[in-house]
Write a protein that holds these residues in place. Structure first.
Motif, short mmCIF file in Angstrom:
data_model
loop_
_atom_site.label_atom_id
_atom_site.label_comp_id
_atom_site.label_asym_id
_atom_site.label_seq_id
_atom_site.Cartn_x
_atom_site.Cartn_y
_atom_site.Cartn_z
N TYR A 167 -8.09 13.87 2.94
CA TYR A 167 -9.17 12.83 3.16
C TYR A 167 -10.53 13.20 3.50
CZ TYR A 167 -4.76 10.10 2.63
OH TYR A 167 -3.50 9.68 2.24
N ASP B 132 0.81 -1.18 -0.13
CA ASP B 132 -0.20 -0.12 -0.20
C ASP B 132 0.88 1.17 0.03
OD1 ASP B 132 -2.71 -1.21 0.29
OD2 ASP B 132 -1.94 -1.75 2.31
N TYR B 133 2.17 1.09 0.19
CA TYR B 133 3.01 1.99 0.51
C TYR B 133 2.90 3.21 -0.73
CZ TYR B 133 7.25 4.69 1.45
OH TYR B 133 8.10 5.82 1.81
N ASP B 134 2.94 2.94 -2.05
CA ASP B 134 3.10 3.75 -2.87
C ASP B 134 1.67 4.65 -3.03
OD1 ASP B 134 5.70 2.78 -3.58
OD2 ASP B 134 5.05 2.05 -5.60
N THR B 135 0.52 3.99 -2.99
CA THR B 135 -0.61 4.65 -2.96
C THR B 135 -0.81 5.42 -1.82
OG1 THR B 135 -1.66 2.83 -4.13
CG2 THR B 135 -3.24 4.31 -2.89
N PHE B 136 -0.36 5.12 -0.60
CA PHE B 136 -0.75 6.07 0.50
C PHE B 136 0.60 7.09 0.85
CE2 PHE B 136 -3.80 2.96 1.18
CZ PHE B 136 -5.03 3.49 1.53
N HIS C 114 -4.33 6.23 6.23
CA HIS C 114 -2.97 6.77 5.76
C HIS C 114 -1.96 6.78 6.56
CE1 HIS C 114 -0.13 9.87 4.25
NE2 HIS C 114 -0.27 10.46 5.43
N LYS D 6 -1.03 2.97 6.69
CA LYS D 6 -0.50 2.34 5.43
C LYS D 6 0.76 2.94 4.92
CE LYS D 6 -4.54 -0.13 4.50
NZ LYS D 6 -5.61 -0.62 3.69
N SER D 7 0.99 4.08 5.12
CA SER D 7 2.22 5.07 4.60
C SER D 7 3.49 4.71 5.33
CB SER D 7 1.80 6.64 4.48
OG SER D 7 1.82 6.93 5.94
N SER E 169 2.09 9.12 -3.54
CA SER E 169 1.28 9.88 -4.23
C SER E 169 1.55 11.31 -3.96
CB SER E 169 -0.39 9.90 -3.93
OG SER E 169 -0.24 9.84 -2.68
#
Length: 669
Positions: free
Chosen positions: A605, A417-421, A614, A617-618, A424
């Motif tokens: 958000y 999930d790192y890239d998405t949260f 966030h 998952k970040s 970005s």
């Protein structure tokens, strides 16, 4: 203000948030029986502690963290009798019969630096009568802001001019001896007619000249009854004292051999009861006592270890009330004396060393010479003994903190999930930083904490060779995929501690790190980078600022401050305060800053729940969340989300999460 209210306020600050939760819980309970008052622009618990805020207070809190097993001696407090001379003849004087030859100013000034290097956060300049020394302000001035300097005096000689000199030299507080509310009784105890009026005048002079005024009272058993003790406190407060610091009589000095003067266990418990009562009574001045500070349930007796006494002739003793010298400053190095003392004082004790050894002190020729002192300690001071609560808790907490295994586990969970949260928004500063570094295409690059390989791919497209390290196999798997898609064959990945790998050796033209420093301690990393860089090589990095993202971190630390026990481990990452802090660290490592900026990235958000998602998952909040007691995690999560929702400004359409950072490029000259 009650001490536990003060703790709640200060424990949200970065230094306190890095304490182990068990240590924080101890301090919360300890301060509940203290009272805190404002003085100028600072707050005072009592004169056993530096005022807050101050550099000395920060240094004290730093000493509350677990010490390394091989840590050197750390002093907390030192009493320096800058002269043994005194015009008074006090009935209890522990300094009686000592040398009347003063240690020269130059010796005291040199010693000040050694004491500060050993960690002393409170130093009391006393005597004898310290005001007999015309150079007292010069002695005080030898200490910098890392130490709170206090003067203990009979009050004789404290004129407005002297008080102003002391304040200008850095003295924070002046403690004046006051043993009775009746003039004749105080004069009798202090052995000088007029002592009472001198003391009262000195309290007012100290207060008028910006010095924290308090009185020091030797509490004999006839002063302990309620009808005498509480009026003494009120009298001192009415006279202008903000604190009454009570001392117990000791069978030393003039009272050597007179163990009948020692308070009984019941009488000491009465002092503890007064301490708690006064902490809740705003009409009375602060009451401070070693009976509470040095109780087995608190910090215990640190004589010879965290506290030492040095008399006006240079004799170094474990405590003011332990007349055993382990050497003289005028005849041998201070460090050598401490090493000798350290053979007998290895850990704090649950009982007062002075009381334990009182029956064995010589009756003449005090303080005892080093050979005799060592013999007395070897024969009568047990080497194996119980440890006070604070030190026991701190030692037990030493291994219970978030480190590499916990970070590895956290990032292994979130890698998908790192890239998405995160990337970005967090990719933009990485792009900018890589673009700032000049490239020739021949560089050998080391990347500390490559994550999912976003920066790795950028670096590999510009340099000849990239070595990329990360703790997390999950993150490395993502990085390998990213680099492979771009057909970049010049990257070598390593699973493990990036700092350890950098410290192991190797030479690089550039070292790079994005969003990882802070989890890696800054000073060791910068030092290792400085050694590993070739001359002219560059270090480029992006690092979160301390307590960022600010709003979620404020809520979290506030919840933990209310109940430190909700955390199972210490979380103490090393993020910088700001760009100035980064510059200071980089310069100390021998590197030259080429570019330095503070900025932020913003995530938005629709709900508080999405903000929490966030953070988890970040990776920004994962390690913090994992340390929460699983049984209490649901309730704490509910409160966190509720408080976050309440903070949303009226009319706002979403929840903003702002991550503040520092970006830097530095060069090795």
């Amino acid at each position: 203000m009650r001490g536990d209210e003060f703790f709640l306020r200060t424990s949200k600050q970065p230094l306190f948030t890095k304490l182990h939760p068990r240590v924080a819980a101890f301090l919360q309970d300890y301060f509940a029986k203290e009272k805190v008052i404002p003085f100028g622009d600072r707050f005072v618990v009592n004169t056993n502690f530096p005022p807050y805020p101050s550099a000395a207070f920060d240094r004290m809190v730093g000493q509350f963290t677990p010490a390394a097993p091989a840590a050197a001696r750390r002093l907390f407090s030192v009493t320096m009798a800058v002269t043994n001379r005194c015009p008074f003849n006090c009935w209890h004087c522990y300094n009686a019969g000592r040398s009347q030859t003063d240690v020269p100013l130059a010796v005291w000034k040199n010693l000040a630096g050694e004491l500060q290097d050993l960690g002393a956060v409170v130093v009391t300049l006393t005597g004898g009568e310290p005001l007999l020394r015309d150079d007292l302000a010069d002695i005080a001035r030898a200490f910098d802001e890392r130490t709170c300097v206090v003067v203990g005096t009979t009050g004789d000689g404290l004129t407005p001019d002297r008080a102003q000199q002391l304040r200008d030299s850095g003295v924070f507080a002046v403690g004046i001896s006051l043993d009775a509310t009746e003039e004749a009784e105080h004069d009798r105890r202090r052995g000088r007619k007029g002592a009472f009026r001198t003391a009262l005048q000195a309290v007012q002079v100290a207060r008028d000249n910006g010095l924290y005024p308090y009185v020091v009272t030797v509490v004999t058993r006839d002063l302990l009854p309620r009808e005498r003790f509480l009026p003494l406190l009120r009298f001192a407060g009415d006279a202008g004292a903000l604190e009454v610091h009570v001392l117990e009589p000791s069978a030393s000095g003039k009272l050597t051999g007179q163990t009948d003067v020692l308070l009984t266990a019941t009488e000491r418990r009465q002092l503890l009861a007064y301490q708690e009562e006064v902490a809740h009574d705003e009409s009375l001045p602060i009451l401070s006592s070693f009976s509470y500070l040095e109780s087995p349930e608190a910090f215990g007796c640190g004589a010879g270890l965290t506290h030492i006494y040095i008399d006006g002739g240079g004799e170094v003793c474990p405590c003011n009330l332990v007349p055993l010298s382990f050497g003289n400053l005028m005849r041998e190095p201070f460090g050598q004396i401490l090493n000798r003392m350290g053979c007998h004082f290895c850990q704090p004790r649950t009982g007062c060393v002075g009381r334990q050894l009182a029956r064995h002190f010589p009756t003449a020729g005090l303080p005892a010479a080093p050979e005799q002192s060592q013999a007395i300690c070897a024969q009568h001071l047990p080497r194996e003994h119980a440890v006070p609560a604070f030190f026991r808790i701190r030692n037990e907490a030493q291994s219970a903190e978030v480190g590499a295994p916990e970070l590895q586990e956290a990032y292994n969970r979130v890698h998908g999930d790192y890239d998405t949260f995160w990337l970005s928004e967090a990719a933009r500063p990485v792009d900018n930083l890589v673009a700032q570094i000049p490239w020739t295409g021949r560089e050998r690059v080391f990347e500390a904490g490559c994550g999912t390989g976003y920066a790795t791919a950028l670096l590999a497209g510009r340099a000849a060779q990239v070595q990329a390290a990360d703790l997390s196999e999950g993150m490395l798997a993502e990085a390998r995929v990213r680099v492979g898609r771009r057909n970049l064959g010049n990257v070598e990945f390593f699973a493990g501690d990036a700092l350890a790998r950098l410290q192991a050796g190797g030479s690089f033209d550039d070292i790079f790190s994005s969003w990882v420093l802070g989890y890696i301690p800054l000073r060791p990393f910068f030092a290792a980078a400085s050694r590993a860089l070739a001359n002219g090589g560059r270090l480029g990095f992006i690092v979160h600022r301390e307590n960022s993202p600010r709003e979620p971190m404020e809520i979290f630390t506030g919840l933990v401050a209310e109940d430190p026990g909700v955390l199972l481990k210490r979380v103490a990452f090393d993020f910088p305060r700001d760009a100035a802090h980064v510059r200071e660290l980089i310069t100390a490592a021998g590197l030259e800053v080429e570019s330095l900026q503070q900025d932020s990235i913003l995530f938005t958000y629709d709900s508080a729940e999405q903000v929490l998602e966030h953070l988890l998952k970040s990776g920004a909040g994962t390690a913090f969340y994992d340390t929460i007691d699983p049984v209490r995690r649901p309730a704490l999560t509910h409160r966190f989300l509720h408080m976050l929702a309440e903070r949303r400004e009226p009319g706002a359409t979403g929840f903003a999460v702002r991550h503040e950072y520092v970006a830097c490029v530095a060069r090795k000259p």
